[in-house]
Design a protein around this motif. Sequence first.
Motif, PDB file in Angstrom:
ATOM      1  N   ARG A   1     -44.871 -52.068  15.805  1.00 61.66           N
ATOM      2  CA  ARG A   1     -46.277 -52.090  16.211  1.00 61.66           C
ATOM      3  C   ARG A   1     -46.979 -53.240  15.503  1.00 61.66           C
ATOM      4  O   ARG A   1     -46.968 -53.338  14.272  1.00 61.66           O
TER       5      ARG A   1
ATOM      6  N   ASP B   1     -50.270 -53.934  16.273  1.00 56.84           N
ATOM      7  CA  ASP B   1     -51.705 -53.707  16.341  1.00 56.84           C
ATOM      8  C   ASP B   1     -52.231 -53.222  14.989  1.00 56.84           C
ATOM      9  O   ASP B   1     -51.488 -52.695  14.162  1.00 56.84           O
TER      10      ASP B   1
ATOM     11  N   GLN C   1     -56.712 -46.880  17.090  1.00 52.51           N
ATOM     12  CA  GLN C   1     -56.334 -45.834  18.025  1.00 52.51           C
ATOM     13  C   GLN C   1     -54.945 -45.286  17.725  1.00 52.51           C
ATOM     14  O   GLN C   1     -54.062 -45.970  17.202  1.00 52.51           O
ATOM     15  N   THR C   2     -54.749 -44.040  18.105  1.00 54.53           N
ATOM     16  CA  THR C   2     -53.445 -43.398  18.000  1.00 54.53           C
ATOM     17  C   THR C   2     -52.596 -43.791  19.205  1.00 54.53           C
ATOM     18  O   THR C   2     -53.082 -43.828  20.335  1.00 54.53           O
ATOM     19  N   LEU C   3     -51.336 -44.105  18.972  1.00 56.52           N
ATOM     20  CA  LEU C   3     -50.427 -44.479  20.057  1.00 56.52           C
ATOM     21  C   LEU C   3     -49.352 -43.415  20.222  1.00 56.52           C
ATOM     22  O   LEU C   3     -48.729 -42.998  19.233  1.00 56.52           O
TER      23      LEU C   3
ATOM     24  N   TRP D   1     -46.118 -46.529  26.664  1.00 55.18           N
ATOM     25  CA  TRP D   1     -46.962 -46.002  25.594  1.00 55.18           C
ATOM     26  C   TRP D   1     -48.403 -45.899  26.064  1.00 55.18           C
ATOM     27  O   TRP D   1     -48.796 -46.494  27.076  1.00 55.18           O
ATOM     28  N   SER D   2     -49.188 -45.129  25.343  1.00 56.70           N
ATOM     29  CA  SER D   2     -50.614 -44.978  25.663  1.00 56.70           C
ATOM     30  C   SER D   2     -51.406 -44.895  24.367  1.00 56.70           C
ATOM     31  O   SER D   2     -50.905 -44.426  23.336  1.00 56.70           O
ATOM     32  N   ALA D   3     -52.637 -45.377  24.393  1.00 59.71           N
ATOM     33  CA  ALA D   3     -53.515 -45.379  23.216  1.00 59.71           C
ATOM     34  C   ALA D   3     -54.704 -44.458  23.473  1.00 59.71           C
ATOM     35  O   ALA D   3     -55.256 -44.423  24.574  1.00 59.71           O
ATOM     36  N   HIS D   4     -55.095 -43.701  22.458  1.00 59.44           N
ATOM     37  CA  HIS D   4     -56.254 -42.810  22.597  1.00 59.44           C
ATOM     38  C   HIS D   4     -56.878 -42.595  21.220  1.00 59.44           C
ATOM     39  O   HIS D   4     -56.270 -42.878  20.177  1.00 59.44           O
TER      40      HIS D   4
ATOM     41  N   GLY E   1     -57.843 -43.725  27.061  1.00 58.99           N
ATOM     42  CA  GLY E   1     -57.261 -44.869  26.395  1.00 58.99           C
ATOM     43  C   GLY E   1     -56.433 -45.739  27.330  1.00 58.99           C
ATOM     44  O   GLY E   1     -56.147 -45.388  28.471  1.00 58.99           O
TER      45      GLY E   1
END
Length: 598
Positions: free
Chosen positions: A309, A311, A315-317, A396-399, A407
């Motif tokens: 990662r 980033d 945000q949580t991934l 993957w997704s970020a929120h 996200g």
Amino acid sequence: MAHWETELTELVMRRSGALVGYAYSLTRDKPQAEDLVQDALVKVYSRLRRPPEMADGARQVVDLDRPRLTNVEAYVRRAILTIFLDGYRRQSSWSGLKHLLADEPSVPGAERVATARVDVGVALARLSPRQREVVVLRFFEDMTVPQIAAALGTRPGTIKRHLSNATELLRGSLAEVVTPDVDTNLDQRLGAVTGAVRRRRAVKVGAISGASLVLAGLLAMAALWGPARLLSDPVPPATPTPDAAAVGAGWAPSGWESLGEQYQCGMEVTALTSSSDAVRVELTGDAEVVDGDEFRDDSFLEAPIRITRSDAAGQTLDGKFPQLVFAQNGLVVDISGGWNEGGYVLPDAGESANAVAEAGGTTACGTWTTDGMTGFEEYRDARPAGTYDVYAVLPWSAHDGPTDQTGTTGIAVSAPVTMEIPAVEVPDEAPLTVDIRDGYQPPWLEGTSLACGAYASDIPGGPLKPSERSGLKLEVETAADRETVPFSEVTVTFTETEGERVDTTRTPVTLVWLSAGRVVGVGSDVWSQPEWGLQIGAKGETSVVVPVEPDLTCLQDPEAGMSAGSYELYALTELDPGAGGERQFMSAGAGSEYVVEE
């Protein structure tokens, strides 16, 4: 005398009877068979060089002007079939070949393709049209399963099933089938064949010489002017063209739906790229076979990866379990089954972690059926061993928290690594509990892949998803979808999806029955019934209620009725032909199983 002339003379003098006999099994006419063999001989011997395929799949080049042991008869037989099929396709469709192996009592017995005990034509007439096509290509032409699949435009798994079913039907009634020698005067045509070959070879040699002179002139001009003067426009980079190697091209597993329509079997690898640098994945070793364990019954492939990662904290991934994708010749040939759930833990921001990516033993670009419990696809064709360009893929997704659904999403794709991938043993299918006429196809389904014993992937439907066509979507609902109750009818809904009015016609909807993932009921003959109009406004929908009635078409004993048990139901209908005259089907599965009580 040139070597090829000696070879041609010997072949005609010693094997013309067998070759004409083979051609006769296709034409059922002796003069046409002799013409067909003559054309094939001219075609084969007019080639200046012939590239045969060796046992390991590689190709060597054989010069026909130099003595060398080659299987010439096999080339001629292949040319006979190719010329025959090319000529026949100009007159009819492939499905019209069914009459070639039907019984013809008027043909003298001595000239028939027969065994000592039984008429082969009568035995083969018991098979479905597609089974007869596959049998003649496999046992008369000696084509491989992948070659037959490419010729018929279907998947190797489907060909294997047709061969297995046909062999089972014929095993008890046929002795060894041998194509007989037929008395022929083809040797009297040898002079004409040799002359035609000489003329064609002379033309080709002249063309090559002329091309060489032109090339020499161009090279001289390039030396004077430079290469840029010879090109008026820049040459675009070459792009791979989908071919038979991209088995299942166009199919999109449902597990990829949320990532975009571009992801499908046969896609170009140039479109398989990461959407962001926030998450990176790297293959760090070769894929190996892992035996099943307490969590997975079947063996699978596993390759080590490293996830990074880049980033910053924020945000949580969350991710989905990394999977392997396989490509050959610039095209994706196995895209993996995709994902149905998330919850995969990714490293913290700015950190890396070692992990693994997996792939099942079967290919997601082959034959598939559905699991009656989950509705997800189950793939049946083993992935062939061979050399692949392998990618690791991680969605993957970020929120901002557990309840945040707004996200961003992305996909991380590794650089490809060329690997030798071993075959993974695939367990045998569970036997059917319904006694059916496996392989039988009723007349109204000719020209389709749907038959008794077929899989869900053989039910006709849209090009990417069976339930969708341009501007239309098909859905099936039952009362059991809302609550646990028996149901006696299904509701089939057509929805317009592109904002343009639909005005077409359709056949009545029929229901296809599946048990243990295979077709045990092909539905009724709705094609002989009047068509229905299908008019839907922009973004509108319309529904029709279809009663559930047991389909006895495939049963060995229709009077006994459907066996007690659970069945999957698929709604099937056909729309007006497409712009190119192609048939357009739509099909969709019901969300709940139908139960037949004892």
